[in-house]
Design a protein around this motif. Structure first.
Motif, PDB file in Angstrom:
ATOM      1  N   UNK A  45    -116.327  78.531  75.019  1.00 22.96           N
ATOM      2  CA  UNK A  45    -115.010  78.566  75.676  1.00 22.96           C
ATOM      3  C   UNK A  45    -114.462  77.136  75.769  1.00 22.96           C
ATOM      4  N   UNK A  46    -113.249  76.938  75.310  1.00 17.88           N
ATOM      5  CA  UNK A  46    -112.653  75.602  75.377  1.00 17.88           C
ATOM      6  C   UNK A  46    -111.137  75.671  75.299  1.00 17.88           C
ATOM      7  N   UNK A  47    -110.483  74.951  76.158  1.00 20.16           N
ATOM      8  CA  UNK A  47    -109.030  74.858  76.083  1.00 20.16           C
ATOM      9  C   UNK A  47    -108.644  74.051  74.849  1.00 20.16           C
ATOM     10  N   UNK A  48    -109.153  72.818  74.775  1.00 24.53           N
ATOM     11  CA  UNK A  48    -108.727  71.892  73.712  1.00 24.53           C
ATOM     12  C   UNK A  48    -109.325  72.251  72.360  1.00 24.53           C
ATOM     13  N   UNK A  49    -110.509  72.829  72.387  1.00 26.40           N
ATOM     14  CA  UNK A  49    -111.215  73.078  71.129  1.00 26.40           C
ATOM     15  C   UNK A  49    -111.799  71.813  70.530  1.00 26.40           C
ATOM     16  N   UNK A  50    -111.807  70.720  71.315  1.00 30.24           N
ATOM     17  CA  UNK A  50    -112.300  69.440  70.777  1.00 30.24           C
ATOM     18  C   UNK A  50    -113.406  68.818  71.624  1.00 30.24           C
ATOM     19  N   UNK A  63    -105.391  62.199  86.941  1.00 30.80           N
ATOM     20  CA  UNK A  63    -106.330  61.641  87.912  1.00 30.80           C
ATOM     21  C   UNK A  63    -107.157  60.502  87.304  1.00 30.80           C
ATOM     22  N   UNK A  64    -107.574  59.599  88.166  1.00 32.11           N
ATOM     23  CA  UNK A  64    -108.298  58.408  87.680  1.00 32.11           C
ATOM     24  C   UNK A  64    -109.556  58.791  86.896  1.00 32.11           C
ATOM     25  N   UNK A  65    -109.879  57.986  85.942  1.00 31.62           N
ATOM     26  CA  UNK A  65    -111.136  58.077  85.164  1.00 31.62           C
ATOM     27  C   UNK A  65    -111.267  59.302  84.278  1.00 31.62           C
ATOM     28  N   UNK A  66    -110.264  60.160  84.239  1.00 27.66           N
ATOM     29  CA  UNK A  66    -110.422  61.411  83.483  1.00 27.66           C
ATOM     30  C   UNK A  66    -109.503  61.473  82.273  1.00 27.66           C
ATOM     31  N   UNK A  67    -109.972  62.146  81.235  1.00 31.90           N
ATOM     32  CA  UNK A  67    -109.144  62.393  80.048  1.00 31.90           C
ATOM     33  C   UNK A  67    -108.955  63.896  79.919  1.00 31.90           C
ATOM     34  N   UNK A  68    -107.878  64.298  79.290  1.00 38.53           N
ATOM     35  CA  UNK A  68    -107.622  65.728  79.117  1.00 38.53           C
ATOM     36  C   UNK A  68    -108.681  66.361  78.231  1.00 38.53           C
ATOM     37  N   UNK A  69    -109.059  65.641  77.207  1.00 38.12           N
ATOM     38  CA  UNK A  69    -110.022  66.222  76.284  1.00 38.12           C
ATOM     39  C   UNK A  69    -111.156  65.230  76.110  1.00 38.12           C
ATOM     40  N   UNK A  70    -112.392  65.692  76.358  1.00 43.29           N
ATOM     41  CA  UNK A  70    -113.546  64.790  76.378  1.00 43.29           C
ATOM     42  C   UNK A  70    -114.234  64.822  75.014  1.00 43.29           C
ATOM     43  N   UNK A  71    -113.815  63.911  74.159  1.00 40.40           N
ATOM     44  CA  UNK A  71    -114.316  63.941  72.786  1.00 40.40           C
ATOM     45  C   UNK A  71    -115.468  62.963  72.565  1.00 40.40           C
ATOM     46  N   UNK A  72    -115.952  62.371  73.662  1.00 39.90           N
ATOM     47  CA  UNK A  72    -117.173  61.561  73.571  1.00 39.90           C
ATOM     48  C   UNK A  72    -118.227  62.219  74.442  1.00 39.90           C
ATOM     49  N   UNK A  73    -119.486  61.920  74.201  1.00 41.93           N
ATOM     50  CA  UNK A  73    -120.570  62.509  75.000  1.00 41.93           C
ATOM     51  C   UNK A  73    -120.581  61.956  76.398  1.00 41.93           C
TER      52      UNK A  73
END
Ligand code: M6R
Length: 364
Positions: free
Chosen positions: A102-107, A354-364
Motif C-alpha cells: 500500500x502506498x500513496x506515492x508509489x515511490x 511539517x518540519x523534518x518531513x518529506x512527502x515521499x520518503x525515497x531514501x531508507x
C-alpha cells in the motif's frame, strides 16, 4: 490552487467524499464488488492462504484496518508489516500467499524494496497505489489504483481514506469468493461502502465542534489515544496525524494494554482520546476510559449515536451517525484528521510542510 482553503490539508480532507466516489464506483458492477483484475479471479482468490499487508506510516495504518476486515469477513489469515521491518527480517512467504503493498506515492523506498523481496520469492503482489505509473505500480503484478487525485500536504488524509475503501472492496470480494459472505450480504456491504462519501459529509460540517475541542487542548504537552480492534488502528492513525503536524507528543495504545504500563503516564489534565465505535468491545473501552478519568485524565470520547455513556467517563463526547459498524473507520477518521489539523493551526505550525518531513520518503 488551494481552492479557497487556507491549507492543502484542509482542502484534501474536504475532497474525501469525491475521492471515495471516484475510487469505489468504478469497481462496483450490478451491486457487487468487481476489482477489474482479470487474472485475480474468484478461483485464484479462493486459494490464497495468507495475506501480508506491507507499507509505511499512514499506509501501514490503512493496512491494519484491511487486516481486520479481511480476517473478520473472509477468515483468511492476514498480517501487517512495516516495510522496513519486513524487508530485513527474512519473512516467511509461500507462493500461495498474497502480498498487498500500500502506498500513496508509489515511490517509498522501503515499500518498493519489500515488494521486490516478495516478487523474488515468487509471491504475487497486489499494489494499492495512488500515483499512476509510479515505481510500485510498475513493479507489482496487480494494481488497484486509488483515485484520490494529487495529495500535496505531507500529512496523508484523502489517500488513507481511499486506501481503506479499496481494502474493504478487496475484503468483500475475497469473502464472497471464499463463500463466507452471501451475495446479499456482499451487496449490502458494497452499498454501504458506496454511500461512505455521503456519511462523512456531516463530519466535515461538524468542524466547529472539533475546532472548539482543539482550542481546549491546544497547550497540552502530550496526548494519548486508546481503542480496541478497528478503533486501535484508528488510534494509531489519529495519533500519528497529531504528532506529525502539531508536534504534540502523542501515543496510541490498545486500550487493554493500559494496565500493562501506560497508565503510569496518566496524570491530572492529560488528554485521552478514547475511540469506542465497536459494540462488541464497547464496555471494555469505556471502562478503560473511566480508569484514565479517575486518574485525572481529560477524556474525549468518540462513539456512536446511541451509545450509552455512563457518568464519570468522559469530559467531551463526539457522536458519529448510524452506519455499518464494519465501515465506521471511514467516518471516525474525519474528526481525528480535523482535530490534528486544528491543533496544528492553533499552535501556529506549518500544517502542510511539517518540519523534518518529506512527502515521499525515497531514501531508507
Ligand atoms: O507514499 P506512501 O504512502 O508510501 O508514504 C508512506 C508514509 O511515508 C506516509 O503515509 C506518511 O506516514 C505520511 N506523511 C503520514 O501522514
Amino acid at each position: 490552487e488551494k481552492g479557497g482553503y487556507p491549507h492543502f490539508m484542509l482542502k484534501e480532507i474536504h475532497e474525501q467524499p469525491a475521492a471515495i466516489t471516484a475510487t469505489v464506483s468504478p469497481r462496483v458492477e450490478d451491486g457487487m464488488p468487481d476489482l477489474r483484475l482479470p487474472e485475480l479471479t474468484d478461483e485464484r482468490l479462493r486459494k490464497i492462504r495468507n495475506i501480508h499487508l506491507v507499507a509505511c506510516g499512514t499506509a501501514m495504518h490503512a493496512g491494519m484496518v484491511g487486516k481486520t476486515a479481511i480476517e473478520r469477513l473472509a477468515r483468511v489469515h492476514a498480517e501487517v508489516d512495516i516495510a522496513s521491518e519486513f524487508r530485513y527480517r527474512d519473512p516467511i512467504l509461500d507462493p500461495e500467499d498474497l502480498v498487498i503493498i500500500i502506498s500513496q506515492s508509489g515511490e517509498t523506498s522501503d515499500t518498493l524494496a519489500a515488494l521486490r523481496l516478495a516478487k523474488s520469492r515468487g509471491v504475487p503482489v497486489l499494489a494499492i497505489v495512488n500515483v499512476v505509473g509510479s515505481s510500485i505500480a510498475r513493479a507489482a503484478d496487480y494494481v488497484l489504483y486509488t483515485y484520490a487525485g494529487p495529495e500535496i500536504a505531507v500529512a496523508s488524509t484523502k489517500a488513507y481514506m481511499v486506501q481503506l475503501c479499496t481494502l474493504y472492496l478487496f475484503a468483500f470480494r475475497l469473502a464472497y469468493a471464499k463463500g463466507r459472505l452471501s451475495e446479499a450480504e456482499t451487496e449490502h456491504l458494497t452499498a454501504e461502502l458506496l454511500r461512505a462519501g455521503e456519511v462523512i459529509q456531516p463530519r466535515l460540517a461538524d468542524c466547529e465542534q472539533i475546532k472548539y475541542l482543539a482550542s481546549r487542548f491546544v497547550n497540552t504537552q502530550s496526548c494519548f489515544f486508546i481503542g480496541r480492534g478497528f478503533d486501535y488502528a484508528l488510534s494509531l492513525e489519529g495519533s500519528l496525524k497529531l504528532k506529525e503536524i502539531s508536534y504534540v507528543h502523542s501515543d496510541a495504545y490498545a486500550a487493554g494494554e493500559l494496565k500493562h504500563g501506560t497508565i503510569s503516564l496518566i496524570t491530572e489534565g492529560v488528554p485521552v482520546i478514547a475511540l469506542a465505535t465497536q459494540k462488541q468491545v464497547y464496555e471494555k473501552t469505556i471502562s478503560n476510559a473511566k480508569e484514565t478519568k479517575s486518574r485525572g485524565a481529560r477524556v474525549i470520547l468518540f462513539t456512536t449515536k446511541d451509545a450509552v455513556v455512563p457518568d464519570g467517563v468522559a469530559d467531551y463526547v463526539v457522536r458519529l451517525d448510524d452506519y455499518e459498524e464494519l465501515l465506521m473507520p471511514l467516518q471516525l477518521i474525519v474528526p481525528l484528521q480535523l482535530f490534528a489539523y486544528y491543533m496544528a493551526v492553533l499552535r501556529g505550525c506549518d500544517v502542510d510542510k511539517p518540519r523534518n518531513l518529506a512527502k515521499s520518503v525515497t531514501v531508507e
